[in-house]
Design a protein around this motif. Structure first.
Motif, PDB file in Angstrom:
ATOM      1  N   LYS A  21       0.824  -1.205   0.000  1.00 12.37           N
ATOM      2  CA  LYS A  21       0.000   0.000   0.000  1.00 12.37           C
ATOM      3  C   LYS A  21       0.863   1.262   0.000  1.00 12.37           C
ATOM      4  CE  LYS A  21      -3.236   2.620   2.849  1.00 12.37           C
ATOM      5  NZ  LYS A  21      -3.971   2.667   4.141  1.00 12.37           N
ATOM      6  N   ALA A  22       1.929   1.268   0.812  1.00 16.05           N
ATOM      7  CA  ALA A  22       2.810   2.438   0.870  1.00 16.05           C
ATOM      8  C   ALA A  22       3.446   2.702  -0.495  1.00 16.05           C
ATOM      9  CB  ALA A  22       3.879   2.228   1.936  1.00 16.05           C
ATOM     10  N   ARG A  23       3.882   1.640  -1.184  1.00 16.75           N
ATOM     11  CA  ARG A  23       4.477   1.815  -2.510  1.00 16.75           C
ATOM     12  C   ARG A  23       3.445   2.340  -3.513  1.00 16.75           C
ATOM     13  NH1 ARG A  23       6.681  -3.338  -1.225  1.00 16.75           N
ATOM     14  NH2 ARG A  23       5.171  -4.304  -2.636  1.00 16.75           N
ATOM     15  N   GLN A  24       2.229   1.789  -3.449  1.00 16.97           N
ATOM     16  CA  GLN A  24       1.205   2.197  -4.401  1.00 16.97           C
ATOM     17  C   GLN A  24       0.727   3.624  -4.149  1.00 16.97           C
ATOM     18  OE1 GLN A  24      -1.627  -0.968  -3.843  1.00 16.97           O
ATOM     19  NE2 GLN A  24      -0.690  -2.271  -5.415  1.00 16.97           N
ATOM     20  N   TYR A  83       3.354   5.902  -5.598  1.00 20.18           N
ATOM     21  CA  TYR A  83       3.240   5.937  -7.066  1.00 20.18           C
ATOM     22  C   TYR A  83       2.060   6.799  -7.494  1.00 20.18           C
ATOM     23  CZ  TYR A  83       2.745   4.314 -11.872  1.00 20.18           C
ATOM     24  OH  TYR A  83       2.646   4.259 -13.240  1.00 20.18           O
ATOM     25  N   ALA A  84       0.912   6.663  -6.773  1.00 22.84           N
ATOM     26  CA  ALA A  84      -0.275   7.440  -7.137  1.00 22.84           C
ATOM     27  C   ALA A  84      -0.028   8.936  -6.981  1.00 22.84           C
ATOM     28  CB  ALA A  84      -1.460   7.000  -6.292  1.00 22.84           C
ATOM     29  N   LYS A  85       0.685   9.326  -5.936  1.00 22.92           N
ATOM     30  CA  LYS A  85       0.963  10.741  -5.735  1.00 22.92           C
ATOM     31  C   LYS A  85       1.955  11.275  -6.767  1.00 22.92           C
ATOM     32  CE  LYS A  85       0.105  10.786  -0.735  1.00 22.92           C
ATOM     33  NZ  LYS A  85       0.712  11.000   0.610  1.00 22.92           N
ATOM     34  N   LYS A  86       2.854  10.422  -7.216  1.00 25.33           N
ATOM     35  CA  LYS A  86       3.913  10.880  -8.117  1.00 25.33           C
ATOM     36  C   LYS A  86       3.494  10.871  -9.576  1.00 25.33           C
ATOM     37  CE  LYS A  86       8.857  10.172  -8.991  1.00 25.33           C
ATOM     38  NZ  LYS A  86      10.052   9.362  -8.640  1.00 25.33           N
ATOM     39  N   TYR A  87       2.693   9.868  -9.985  1.00 23.64           N
ATOM     40  CA  TYR A  87       2.389   9.713 -11.397  1.00 23.64           C
ATOM     41  C   TYR A  87       0.898   9.807 -11.731  1.00 23.64           C
ATOM     42  CZ  TYR A  87       7.149   7.876 -11.533  1.00 23.64           C
ATOM     43  OH  TYR A  87       8.512   7.722 -11.417  1.00 23.64           O
ATOM     44  N   GLY A 108      -5.821   4.020  -7.824  1.00 25.06           N
ATOM     45  CA  GLY A 108      -6.147   3.105  -8.894  1.00 25.06           C
ATOM     46  C   GLY A 108      -6.832   1.853  -8.384  1.00 25.06           C
ATOM     47  N   THR A 109      -7.163   0.964  -9.324  1.00 23.29           N
ATOM     48  CA  THR A 109      -7.881  -0.262  -8.968  1.00 23.29           C
ATOM     49  C   THR A 109      -7.037  -1.164  -8.082  1.00 23.29           C
ATOM     50  OG1 THR A 109      -9.064  -0.148 -11.065  1.00 23.29           O
ATOM     51  CG2 THR A 109      -9.105  -2.249  -9.899  1.00 23.29           C
ATOM     52  N   ARG A 110      -5.738  -1.290  -8.379  1.00 22.41           N
ATOM     53  CA  ARG A 110      -4.876  -2.164  -7.582  1.00 22.41           C
ATOM     54  C   ARG A 110      -4.737  -1.638  -6.150  1.00 22.41           C
ATOM     55  NH1 ARG A 110       0.136  -3.641 -11.733  1.00 22.41           N
ATOM     56  NH2 ARG A 110      -1.132  -4.783 -13.267  1.00 22.41           N
ATOM     57  N   LEU A 111      -4.612  -0.325  -6.007  1.00 27.98           N
ATOM     58  CA  LEU A 111      -4.499   0.238  -4.665  1.00 27.98           C
ATOM     59  C   LEU A 111      -5.778   0.017  -3.873  1.00 27.98           C
ATOM     60  CD1 LEU A 111      -3.119   1.840  -2.460  1.00 27.98           C
ATOM     61  CD2 LEU A 111      -3.681   3.950  -3.682  1.00 27.98           C
ATOM     62  N   ARG A 112      -6.911   0.159  -4.506  1.00 24.12           N
ATOM     63  CA  ARG A 112      -8.182  -0.071  -3.807  1.00 24.12           C
ATOM     64  C   ARG A 112      -8.324  -1.536  -3.389  1.00 24.12           C
ATOM     65  NH1 ARG A 112     -11.327   4.369  -4.087  1.00 24.12           N
ATOM     66  NH2 ARG A 112     -10.867   5.888  -5.729  1.00 24.12           N
ATOM     67  N   LYS A 113      -7.845  -2.463  -4.231  1.00 25.47           N
ATOM     68  CA  LYS A 113      -7.895  -3.879  -3.847  1.00 25.47           C
ATOM     69  C   LYS A 113      -6.981  -4.148  -2.656  1.00 25.47           C
ATOM     70  CE  LYS A 113      -9.113  -5.827  -8.361  1.00 25.47           C
ATOM     71  NZ  LYS A 113      -8.683  -6.734  -9.464  1.00 25.47           N
ATOM     72  N   THR A 114      -5.821  -3.484  -2.624  1.00 26.93           N
ATOM     73  CA  THR A 114      -4.918  -3.649  -1.488  1.00 26.93           C
ATOM     74  C   THR A 114      -5.556  -3.121  -0.205  1.00 26.93           C
ATOM     75  OG1 THR A 114      -3.011  -3.414  -2.959  1.00 26.93           O
ATOM     76  CG2 THR A 114      -2.629  -3.118  -0.604  1.00 26.93           C
TER      77      THR A 114
END
Length: 427
Positions: free
Chosen positions: A224-227, A230-234, A240-246
């Motif tokens: 989650k921390a990595r995602q 990534y969401a804040k940077k790009y 995104g969908t993967r972050l919500r699943k996490t």
């Protein structure tokens, strides 16, 4: 006629109902925040106190102009404003522990309230039933137990495991007469979840997460921390969908952990209230016990990680929730709950009343009195001392097989008790 008990069931909405309830849940959160912000603004700018009667009129006008508010049932919106009134009343009440009403974040649990007069329940068979909600239709739920009374309100909520529906029920249950059963003292701790004075072994709560679940939770948190980074940077901060699943997977594990914790707590408090006429517990200040040891930049704290681990262990045993449940279950089953000062319960000999930190060296599991030589498990000795204090405070007429210690050290302050001279050992 008010609700005096609650019933909670697992709900199974259809895909369409799931989408509607999710939208309503976010609308409820937004409406709460807007109503609270309006009250705060009027008080700060004009010293004007706004209440739900006036806000309900404004809500009616807003429903015609704003579609996202108009989709929410009118009864739900009015119920939210009345709940906000109650939150302010609790804050202004000096005898109530509630703080100032807080804004609800997006990560909060989704919850949609309904008044009881707009709710209808019908039973399908022995295991299933349906509830009709305004603008939603019939919602199916698992009938795990009978309602047992008149429905006064209903709340649909969602956690990591799915949707649930809770009913506030007026069951007309009155407090039981005193049951006349023996007294006990209970010492809540970390190593021993609960040690009852009338028992010889502690009651231990099984780990709320297995070793595999702990490893999986740690991996999910790291992912989650990595995602999020990534969401804040790009992605401009959008999830995104993967972050919500996490996040959903983390929520399922956390909910499973909470359910196991609540199951142990309910079984423990129900057993104590049913089988004892008087229950003595320590009057703990959980907020003070779990304060962060981080400190400041000028004065950094010591053993911060160790203190954080201890705080998690204390909160995992939920001493505040155990006390809350004992308060209403004691009235329900005819027992009495007495909270006693917690000072030196672990350093006081339950046999002779001597207070000496040397009786429990290094805060170990063994208590050995430096005066009379009494030896016992430290937590059991503390539970016996808690029982004695509870009997002197509010339950001296309760029969018990243990006599009150004959020699007591007067409680004239913590410092004086520690500096009291130690008598010589008996020859």
């Amino acid at each position: 006629m008010t609700a005096d008990t609650g019933r909670k069931y697992r709900a199974y909405p259809t895909r369409g109902q799931d989408q509607v309830l999710t939208g309503w849940g976010h609308t409820v959160r937004a409406l709460w925040n807007v109503a609270l912000e309006q009250r705060v603004y009027l008080w700060e700018q004009r010293r004007y106190t706004l209440r739900s009667a006036e806000q309900c009129k404004q809500l009616t006008a807003a429903r015609k102009e704003l579609d996202w508010i108009g989709e929410l049932p009118a009864q739900t919106g009015q119920q939210i404003l009345r709940t906000l009134d109650r939150a302010y009343d609790n804050f202004w009440n000096p005898g109530h522990p509630a703080g100032y009403p807080a804004r609800k974040k997006r990560g909060n649990r989704l919850s949609i309230p309904f008044p009881g007069q707009w709710v209808e329940v019908r039973k399908l068979n022995r295991e299933w039933a349906e509830v009709r909600l305004p603008k939603l239709g019939w919602l199916r739920f698992r009938l795990s137990r009978a309602l047992g009374g008149t429905i006064r309100n209903a709340t649909v909520s969602r956690d990591g495991n799915g949707w649930h529906i809770s009913f506030g029920v007026h069951a007309e249950r009155k407090p039981d007469a005193p049951n006349g059963k023996p007294a006990c003292g209970v010492d809540f701790g970390v190593a021993a979840s609960a040690f009852v004075s009338t028992e010889t072994t502690p009651r231990l709560m099984r780990p709320t997460l297995t070793a595999h679940e702990k490893r999986r939770l740690k991996a999910l948190e790291q992912r989650k921390a990595r995602q999020v980074t990534y969401a804040k940077k790009y992605n401009g901060g959008k999830y995104g969908t993967r972050l919500r699943k996490t996040i959903a997977a983390i929520g399922r594990l956390r909910t499973r952990q909470a359910n196991r914790r609540h199951d142990f707590t309910h079984k423990l408090t129900t057993d104590l209230a049913k089988n004892h006429g008087l229950i003595g517990i320590e009057d703990l200040r959980v907020k003070n016990m779990t304060k962060c040891a981080k400190g400041t930049a000028e004065k950094p704290g010591k053993n911060v990680r160790q203190k954080a681990g201890l705080n998690r262990s204390i909160l995992d045993n939920t001493p505040g929730e155990r006390r809350r449940q004992l308060e209403y279950k004691a009235r329900m089953y005819g027992s009495v709950l007495v909270s006693v000062p917690p000072f030196h319960t672990s350093q006081t000999c339950a046999a002779c009343g001597q207070v000496d930190p040397e009786s429990r060296k290094g805060c170990g599991r063994l208590f050995a009195c430096t005066r009379c030589g009494h030896e016992d498990d430290a937590d059991h000795n503390a539970s016996v001392e808690i029982e004695a204090r509870a009997r002197r405070t509010g339950g001296s007429d309760i029969n018990s097989t243990r006599s009150i210690p004959r020699v007591r050290v007067p409680a004239t302050g913590r410092r004086r008790m520690r500096e009291a001279s130690k008598p010589a050992h008996a020859s």
